[in-house]
Design a protein around this motif. Structure first.
Motif, PDB file in Angstrom:
ATOM      1  N   VAL A  87      35.507   3.624 -18.529  1.00  0.00           N
ATOM      2  CA  VAL A  87      35.250   4.093 -19.879  1.00  0.00           C
ATOM      3  C   VAL A  87      34.997   2.894 -20.780  1.00  0.00           C
ATOM      4  O   VAL A  87      35.756   1.920 -20.754  1.00  0.00           O
ATOM      5  CB  VAL A  87      36.437   4.906 -20.423  1.00  0.00           C
ATOM      6  N   THR A  88      33.932   2.966 -21.553  1.00  0.00           N
ATOM      7  CA  THR A  88      33.614   1.879 -22.462  1.00  0.00           C
ATOM      8  C   THR A  88      33.884   2.307 -23.899  1.00  0.00           C
ATOM      9  O   THR A  88      33.778   3.480 -24.253  1.00  0.00           O
ATOM     10  CB  THR A  88      32.152   1.447 -22.319  1.00  0.00           C
ATOM     11  N   SER A  89      34.223   1.348 -24.730  1.00  0.00           N
ATOM     12  CA  SER A  89      34.451   1.612 -26.143  1.00  0.00           C
ATOM     13  C   SER A  89      33.971   0.407 -26.932  1.00  0.00           C
ATOM     14  O   SER A  89      33.753  -0.665 -26.384  1.00  0.00           O
ATOM     15  CB  SER A  89      35.920   1.900 -26.425  1.00  0.00           C
ATOM     16  N   GLY A  90      33.810   0.583 -28.218  1.00  0.00           N
ATOM     17  CA  GLY A  90      33.301  -0.488 -29.047  1.00  0.00           C
ATOM     18  C   GLY A  90      31.805  -0.355 -29.219  1.00  0.00           C
ATOM     19  O   GLY A  90      31.271   0.740 -29.289  1.00  0.00           O
TER      20      GLY A  90
ATOM     21  N   ASN B 268      22.804  -2.264 -22.163  1.00  0.00           N
ATOM     22  CA  ASN B 268      21.719  -1.577 -21.484  1.00  0.00           C
ATOM     23  C   ASN B 268      22.035  -1.252 -20.044  1.00  0.00           C
ATOM     24  O   ASN B 268      21.451  -0.349 -19.469  1.00  0.00           O
ATOM     25  CB  ASN B 268      20.458  -2.426 -21.536  1.00  0.00           C
ATOM     26  N   VAL B 269      22.939  -2.020 -19.468  1.00  0.00           N
ATOM     27  CA  VAL B 269      23.233  -1.887 -18.048  1.00  0.00           C
ATOM     28  C   VAL B 269      24.737  -1.894 -17.828  1.00  0.00           C
ATOM     29  O   VAL B 269      25.471  -2.671 -18.434  1.00  0.00           O
ATOM     30  CB  VAL B 269      22.602  -3.037 -17.241  1.00  0.00           C
ATOM     31  N   MET B 270      25.184  -1.006 -16.942  1.00  0.00           N
ATOM     32  CA  MET B 270      26.574  -1.011 -16.486  1.00  0.00           C
ATOM     33  C   MET B 270      26.589  -1.292 -14.990  1.00  0.00           C
ATOM     34  O   MET B 270      25.761  -0.765 -14.247  1.00  0.00           O
ATOM     35  CB  MET B 270      27.235   0.330 -16.763  1.00  0.00           C
TER      36      MET B 270
ATOM     37  N   ASN C  28      30.754   8.046 -22.588  1.00  0.00           N
ATOM     38  CA  ASN C  28      30.788   6.578 -22.477  1.00  0.00           C
ATOM     39  C   ASN C  28      31.452   6.139 -21.178  1.00  0.00           C
ATOM     40  O   ASN C  28      32.271   5.209 -21.150  1.00  0.00           O
ATOM     41  CB  ASN C  28      31.522   5.954 -23.671  1.00  0.00           C
ATOM     42  N   THR C  29      31.090   6.812 -20.108  1.00  0.00           N
ATOM     43  CA  THR C  29      31.741   6.587 -18.827  1.00  0.00           C
ATOM     44  C   THR C  29      30.713   6.360 -17.729  1.00  0.00           C
ATOM     45  O   THR C  29      29.681   7.037 -17.696  1.00  0.00           O
ATOM     46  CB  THR C  29      32.632   7.791 -18.453  1.00  0.00           C
ATOM     47  N   VAL C  30      31.004   5.412 -16.873  1.00  0.00           N
ATOM     48  CA  VAL C  30      30.198   5.182 -15.675  1.00  0.00           C
ATOM     49  C   VAL C  30      31.095   5.430 -14.470  1.00  0.00           C
ATOM     50  O   VAL C  30      32.289   5.107 -14.493  1.00  0.00           O
ATOM     51  CB  VAL C  30      29.606   3.759 -15.656  1.00  0.00           C
ATOM     52  N   TYR C  31      30.518   6.033 -13.448  1.00  0.00           N
ATOM     53  CA  TYR C  31      31.273   6.410 -12.256  1.00  0.00           C
ATOM     54  C   TYR C  31      30.730   5.687 -11.027  1.00  0.00           C
ATOM     55  O   TYR C  31      29.553   5.334 -10.961  1.00  0.00           O
ATOM     56  CB  TYR C  31      31.172   7.913 -12.018  1.00  0.00           C
TER      57      TYR C  31
ATOM     58  N   SER D  49      26.694   6.552 -11.311  1.00  0.00           N
ATOM     59  CA  SER D  49      26.159   7.493 -12.284  1.00  0.00           C
ATOM     60  C   SER D  49      26.824   7.230 -13.627  1.00  0.00           C
ATOM     61  O   SER D  49      27.810   6.506 -13.699  1.00  0.00           O
ATOM     62  CB  SER D  49      26.394   8.939 -11.829  1.00  0.00           C
ATOM     63  N   ASN D  50      26.278   7.823 -14.670  1.00  0.00           N
ATOM     64  CA  ASN D  50      26.889   7.653 -15.980  1.00  0.00           C
ATOM     65  C   ASN D  50      26.828   8.942 -16.779  1.00  0.00           C
ATOM     66  O   ASN D  50      26.027   9.830 -16.511  1.00  0.00           O
ATOM     67  CB  ASN D  50      26.262   6.484 -16.742  1.00  0.00           C
TER      68      ASN D  50
END
Length: 121
Positions: free
Chosen positions: A22-25, A31-33, A76-79, A70-71
């Motif tokens: 999970v990303t925040s801020g 652009n890329v995770m 705001n989550t990448v799996y 996947s996202n």
């Protein structure tokens, strides 16, 4: 930007596991995770990356065909869905955020704390 990885655990060879980040801020600036992993005594290894809109993905050779990134931008989550796990997949898995899709950790600016995945034989 803050990244929080979770979902790691102990599984048996052949099992599946999904880990999340999970990303925040200032998430709109990423652009890329990506996912990287590091096993004891080994260098950090690229696992997978996905662009912001999920249109493009990149995988490391050792996980290609077994792992799926996947996202979900609404969350705001990448799996990272990990299938057919092997003992050699055992590592701490880190999520990272960057601006260009590359398999080098040098291109990722923000890093999460990591989640341990252990695969028993």
């Amino acid at each position: 930007v803050q990244l929080q990885a979770s979902g790691g655990g102990l599984v048996q060879a052949g099992d599946s596991l999904r880990i999340s980040c999970v990303t925040s801020g200032r998430t709109f600036s990423n652009n890329v995770m990506g996912w990287f992993r590091q096993a004891p005594g080994k260098e950090r290894e690229f696992v997978a990356a996905i662009n912001r809109f999920g249109e493009s993905t990149l995988y490391g050779d050792s996980v290609k065909g077994r792992f799926i990134i996947s996202n979900d931008n609404a969350k705001n989550t990448v799996y990272l869905q990990m299938n057919s796990l092997k003992p050699e997949d055992t590592a701490v898995y880190y999520c990272a955020a960057g601006y260009v899709m590359r398999d080098s950790s040098a291109h990722y600016t923000y890093w999460g704390q990591g989640t341990q995945v252990t695969v028993s034989s």
